[in-house]
Design a protein around this motif. Sequence first.
Motif, PDB file in Angstrom:
ATOM      1  N   ALA A 119     -33.780  37.796 -23.181  1.00 42.02           N
ATOM      2  CA  ALA A 119     -32.448  37.194 -23.228  1.00 42.02           C
ATOM      3  C   ALA A 119     -31.389  38.085 -22.585  1.00 42.02           C
ATOM      4  CB  ALA A 119     -32.066  36.876 -24.676  1.00 42.02           C
ATOM      5  N   TRP A 120     -31.701  38.654 -21.432  1.00 42.01           N
ATOM      6  CA  TRP A 120     -30.668  39.359 -20.684  1.00 42.01           C
ATOM      7  C   TRP A 120     -29.734  38.341 -20.031  1.00 42.01           C
ATOM      8  CZ3 TRP A 120     -35.867  41.024 -20.362  1.00 42.01           C
ATOM      9  CH2 TRP A 120     -36.113  42.308 -20.877  1.00 42.01           C
ATOM     10  N   ALA A 121     -28.487  38.751 -19.798  1.00 41.57           N
ATOM     11  CA  ALA A 121     -27.471  37.843 -19.264  1.00 41.57           C
ATOM     12  C   ALA A 121     -27.191  38.139 -17.788  1.00 41.57           C
ATOM     13  CB  ALA A 121     -26.178  37.968 -20.068  1.00 41.57           C
ATOM     14  N   ASP A 122     -26.799  37.091 -17.052  1.00 40.99           N
ATOM     15  CA  ASP A 122     -26.327  37.290 -15.682  1.00 40.99           C
ATOM     16  C   ASP A 122     -24.807  37.397 -15.693  1.00 40.99           C
ATOM     17  OD1 ASP A 122     -25.308  34.700 -15.914  1.00 40.99           O
ATOM     18  OD2 ASP A 122     -26.854  33.796 -14.642  1.00 40.99           O
ATOM     19  N   ARG A 123     -24.203  37.502 -14.495  1.00 35.67           N
ATOM     20  CA  ARG A 123     -22.754  37.755 -14.434  1.00 35.67           C
ATOM     21  C   ARG A 123     -21.932  36.581 -14.946  1.00 35.67           C
ATOM     22  NH1 ARG A 123     -24.053  37.196  -8.825  1.00 35.67           N
ATOM     23  NH2 ARG A 123     -24.091  39.463  -8.640  1.00 35.67           N
ATOM     24  N   GLY A 151     -24.962  33.362 -18.327  1.00 34.63           N
ATOM     25  CA  GLY A 151     -26.179  32.599 -18.526  1.00 34.63           C
ATOM     26  C   GLY A 151     -27.385  33.520 -18.617  1.00 34.63           C
ATOM     27  N   LEU A 152     -28.565  32.944 -18.736  1.00 31.52           N
ATOM     28  CA  LEU A 152     -29.773  33.750 -18.806  1.00 31.52           C
ATOM     29  C   LEU A 152     -30.097  34.339 -17.442  1.00 31.52           C
ATOM     30  CD1 LEU A 152     -32.051  31.562 -21.095  1.00 31.52           C
ATOM     31  CD2 LEU A 152     -30.991  33.751 -21.670  1.00 31.52           C
ATOM     32  N   LEU A 153     -30.492  35.585 -17.447  1.00 29.89           N
ATOM     33  CA  LEU A 153     -30.771  36.299 -16.196  1.00 29.89           C
ATOM     34  C   LEU A 153     -32.033  35.762 -15.535  1.00 29.89           C
ATOM     35  CD1 LEU A 153     -29.839  38.682 -14.406  1.00 29.89           C
ATOM     36  CD2 LEU A 153     -31.347  40.156 -15.776  1.00 29.89           C
ATOM     37  N   PHE A 154     -33.061  35.432 -16.325  1.00 33.39           N
ATOM     38  CA  PHE A 154     -34.348  35.013 -15.779  1.00 33.39           C
ATOM     39  C   PHE A 154     -34.657  33.561 -16.137  1.00 33.39           C
ATOM     40  CE2 PHE A 154     -35.103  39.602 -16.944  1.00 33.39           C
ATOM     41  CZ  PHE A 154     -34.929  40.080 -15.652  1.00 33.39           C
ATOM     42  N   VAL A 185     -24.162  44.014 -15.289  1.00 40.04           N
ATOM     43  CA  VAL A 185     -23.452  43.269 -16.324  1.00 40.04           C
ATOM     44  C   VAL A 185     -23.159  44.182 -17.506  1.00 40.04           C
ATOM     45  CG1 VAL A 185     -23.749  41.421 -18.033  1.00 40.04           C
ATOM     46  CG2 VAL A 185     -24.358  41.027 -15.644  1.00 40.04           C
ATOM     47  N   ASP A 186     -22.025  43.971 -18.146  1.00 38.50           N
ATOM     48  CA  ASP A 186     -21.684  44.745 -19.340  1.00 38.50           C
ATOM     49  C   ASP A 186     -22.750  44.561 -20.410  1.00 38.50           C
ATOM     50  OD1 ASP A 186     -20.245  44.917 -22.168  1.00 38.50           O
ATOM     51  OD2 ASP A 186     -19.066  46.101 -20.746  1.00 38.50           O
ATOM     52  N   ALA A 187     -23.146  45.637 -21.055  1.00 46.33           N
ATOM     53  CA  ALA A 187     -24.235  45.598 -22.038  1.00 46.33           C
ATOM     54  C   ALA A 187     -23.947  44.627 -23.174  1.00 46.33           C
ATOM     55  CB  ALA A 187     -24.482  46.990 -22.599  1.00 46.33           C
ATOM     56  N   ALA A 188     -22.672  44.442 -23.508  1.00 44.25           N
ATOM     57  CA  ALA A 188     -22.322  43.541 -24.608  1.00 44.25           C
ATOM     58  C   ALA A 188     -22.755  42.110 -24.324  1.00 44.25           C
ATOM     59  CB  ALA A 188     -20.817  43.588 -24.866  1.00 44.25           C
TER      60      ALA A 188
END
Length: 369
Positions: free
Chosen positions: A316-320, A323-326, A352-355
Amino acid sequence: MAADHRGLAAHVERLRSLSFEIGAYRPPSEGGSASLLLRVSENCPWNRCTFCEMYKGHRFVYRPVQAITADIDRVAAIRDEISAVSSKLGMGGKITRELAAALLGAGGDLGASPCFVTVFNWLAAGARTAFLQDADSMSMRPREFAAVLRHLRQTLGSLTRVTAYTRSKTLFKRKPEELRTIRDAGLDRLHIGLESGDDAVLACVNKGVTGAEQIEGGRKAVAAGFQVSMYWMPDLGGRARWRQHAENTARVLSAINPHYIRSRPLVPRPGTPLYDEVAQGRLQLSSPHERLQELALMIAGLEVRSKVCFDHAMNAWADRRGGLLFRQDYEGYRFPQEKPLLLERIREGLAVDAAMHVHARKLMAVQSL
């Protein structure tokens, strides 16, 4: 419809009387295809991995062929009863919401039957796939497993894919001809928890296998004609071993060249030794950005013709844009063609900011409940 309900009483009673063994766990991709779930063995014959809580406290049960084939026959009987009701109601054998409503109207408690629900959903999805449980179906004696598979294929002729979990160590121990016998009998895909390719990490989590054994077992499976789906666990080495975990996992996966590589980021589970290690500070977990750095190193080292997948809520990493990165579909990114795209997505995630990553993970955790 009330008259129809009364006419369904005998079918409902037969459906109530039919049951078969179903385990608790299956890969997400098998849920996506509404695979029929059928227990070949119960629980895990190894059951010592420090990160896994799935079968703790449950002993391994080796099921006899006769018990499994009887379960398959009961699945067929449930299928036939459901189809008969569809024909009786003028639906031509089709499996529809209206059919479900009619059956539940005549016997509401059917909705609480895992066996009925599993078979109904399997039929509604086309009755094409089956997943054989539990943790290591290939631990069954090869001739017996082949007998089960042949009965499954003969009895449930609509199946186009049959899959199972297994361990790399089990494959390592199997003779090539044994694997080919099982493949020829009808098992198509193997789901294998690689977790790591690094021997030190594997030893720390008591995986019971080495990287070299994983390579040999994985290559045997590919050579026997199985589709091989392997799972690795970002952050399993923690901050202390992240680099060797990433590099050696890429090395082992490249040597095997499985059909699918699926990411399952580490989540410490209460009641496991690894959870206690984290709680006591003996294992320090990485931040979302650090996990992405590990992922970048692993992906950069992959030299495979595989599909690299992030089909789990913990990716669940985020894009800029928040949304979901992958992509989280079951087919993932095709390698080597989409390797540059995936590395670019990781670079975006690192910017992207870690938050935002923490928020995305919390959101996915809620959605997966």
